[in-house]
Design an enzyme around this catalytic site. Structure first.
Site, PDB file in Angstrom:
ATOM      1  N   GLU A 214      37.119  -1.219  59.826  1.00  0.00           N
ATOM      2  CA  GLU A 214      36.642  -0.311  60.875  1.00  0.00           C
ATOM      3  C   GLU A 214      35.361   0.381  60.433  1.00  0.00           C
ATOM      4  OE1 GLU A 214      36.340   0.473  63.706  1.00  0.00           O
ATOM      5  OE2 GLU A 214      37.762   1.924  64.480  1.00  0.00           O
ATOM      6  N   ASP A 215      34.552   0.783  61.403  1.00  0.00           N
ATOM      7  CA  ASP A 215      33.317   1.497  61.073  1.00  0.00           C
ATOM      8  C   ASP A 215      33.598   2.943  60.696  1.00  0.00           C
ATOM      9  OD1 ASP A 215      34.097   2.146  63.678  1.00  0.00           O
ATOM     10  OD2 ASP A 215      32.162   1.699  64.591  1.00  0.00           O
TER      11      ASP A 215
ATOM     12  N   ASP B 292      37.778   8.696  63.155  1.00  0.00           N
ATOM     13  CA  ASP B 292      37.394   9.988  63.718  1.00  0.00           C
ATOM     14  C   ASP B 292      38.678  10.784  63.976  1.00  0.00           C
ATOM     15  OD1 ASP B 292      35.526  11.799  64.866  1.00  0.00           O
ATOM     16  OD2 ASP B 292      35.799  10.936  66.833  1.00  0.00           O
TER      17      ASP B 292
ATOM     18  N   PHE C 299      27.521  13.225  64.886  1.00  0.00           N
ATOM     19  CA  PHE C 299      27.543  11.932  65.564  1.00  0.00           C
ATOM     20  C   PHE C 299      26.575  10.993  64.862  1.00  0.00           C
ATOM     21  CE2 PHE C 299      26.625   8.738  68.728  1.00  0.00           C
ATOM     22  CZ  PHE C 299      27.905   8.426  69.155  1.00  0.00           C
TER      23      PHE C 299
ATOM     24  N   ARG D 255      23.116  -0.183  67.061  1.00  0.00           N
ATOM     25  CA  ARG D 255      24.108  -0.773  66.139  1.00  0.00           C
ATOM     26  C   ARG D 255      23.428  -1.567  65.031  1.00  0.00           C
ATOM     27  NH1 ARG D 255      29.295  -0.436  68.500  1.00  0.00           N
ATOM     28  NH2 ARG D 255      29.380  -0.638  70.752  1.00  0.00           N
TER      29      ARG D 255
END
Ligand code: IMP
Ligand code: MG
Length: 175
Positions: A99-100, A103, A153, A166
């Site tokens: 996963e990136d 959160d 963010f 991206r």
């Protein structure tokens, strides 16, 4: 469109971390086969770089999930939607979710439970980034973590701003 970006994690720092994580993965899974489950779309860039440094046998699969809303119900994960399922049967396999960013953790909590229903041999989680201050679920273990970051963010290296940015080779903050 011009973006005012500040570099948070450089390309070199990311690549160094990818190597460290892959080294640990190579030790932990020596002699085994790993099914890397990339979470679309953000996890793809990280998964590709990581996979290049893994020297045990790997299989690629992908899953697409999205989580909704900020109004989190701590007990429920029902606001996570499955958009695209895995291609392969994972029964008896070593699953490494890639996963990136973690959160709130809702997507990952849902995904871990969902995958465990299919009786894999093991399920572990590898995430490039983590925002611990945003967590809304309990007991989410990140087995392989790149960087803890503040509640900002971030974009780049798979992470998007309205589906864009991206492709940046570094992690940036939109100012
Ligand atoms: P959660 O952990 O269920 O809240 O969802 C995590 C997902 O939200 C990640 O996989 C990203 O796709 C997205 N996300 C969370 N924080 C950021 C950010 O700072 N930039 C871009 N996407 C983010
Ligand atoms: Mg994601």
């Amino acid at each position: 469109m011009n973006y005012n970006l500040e570099v948070l994690i450089t390309e070199e720092e990311i690549q160094k971390k990818v190597l460290e994580l892959a080294d640990q993965i190579n030790k932990d899974y020596a002699g085994e086969t790993i099914t890397l489950v990339g979470i679309l779309t953000g996890g793809v860039m990280f998964m590709v770089d990581l996979a290049k440094r893994i020297n045990v046998e790997v299989v690629f699969d992908f899953i697409d999930i999205s989580s909704y809303g900020e109004k989190a119900d701590r007990e429920k994960n029902s606001d996570v939607k499955l958009n695209r399922d895995l291609l392969f049967d994972i029964e008896g396999k070593n699953i490494l979710i890639v996963e990136d960013i973690v959160d709130t953790g809702k997507s990952l909590k849902y995904l871990q439970q969902y995958l465990k229903l299919r009786k894999p041999k093991t399920v572990k989680l590898c995430s490039l980034l983590n925002k611990p201050s945003k967590r809304l679920v309990e007991n989410l273990k990140i087995d392989y973590l790149g960087f803890d970051i503040e509640n900002k963010f971030v974009v780049g290296y798979g992470l998007d701003y309205d589906q864009k940015l991206r492709n940046l080779p570094y992690i940036g903050v939109v100012k």
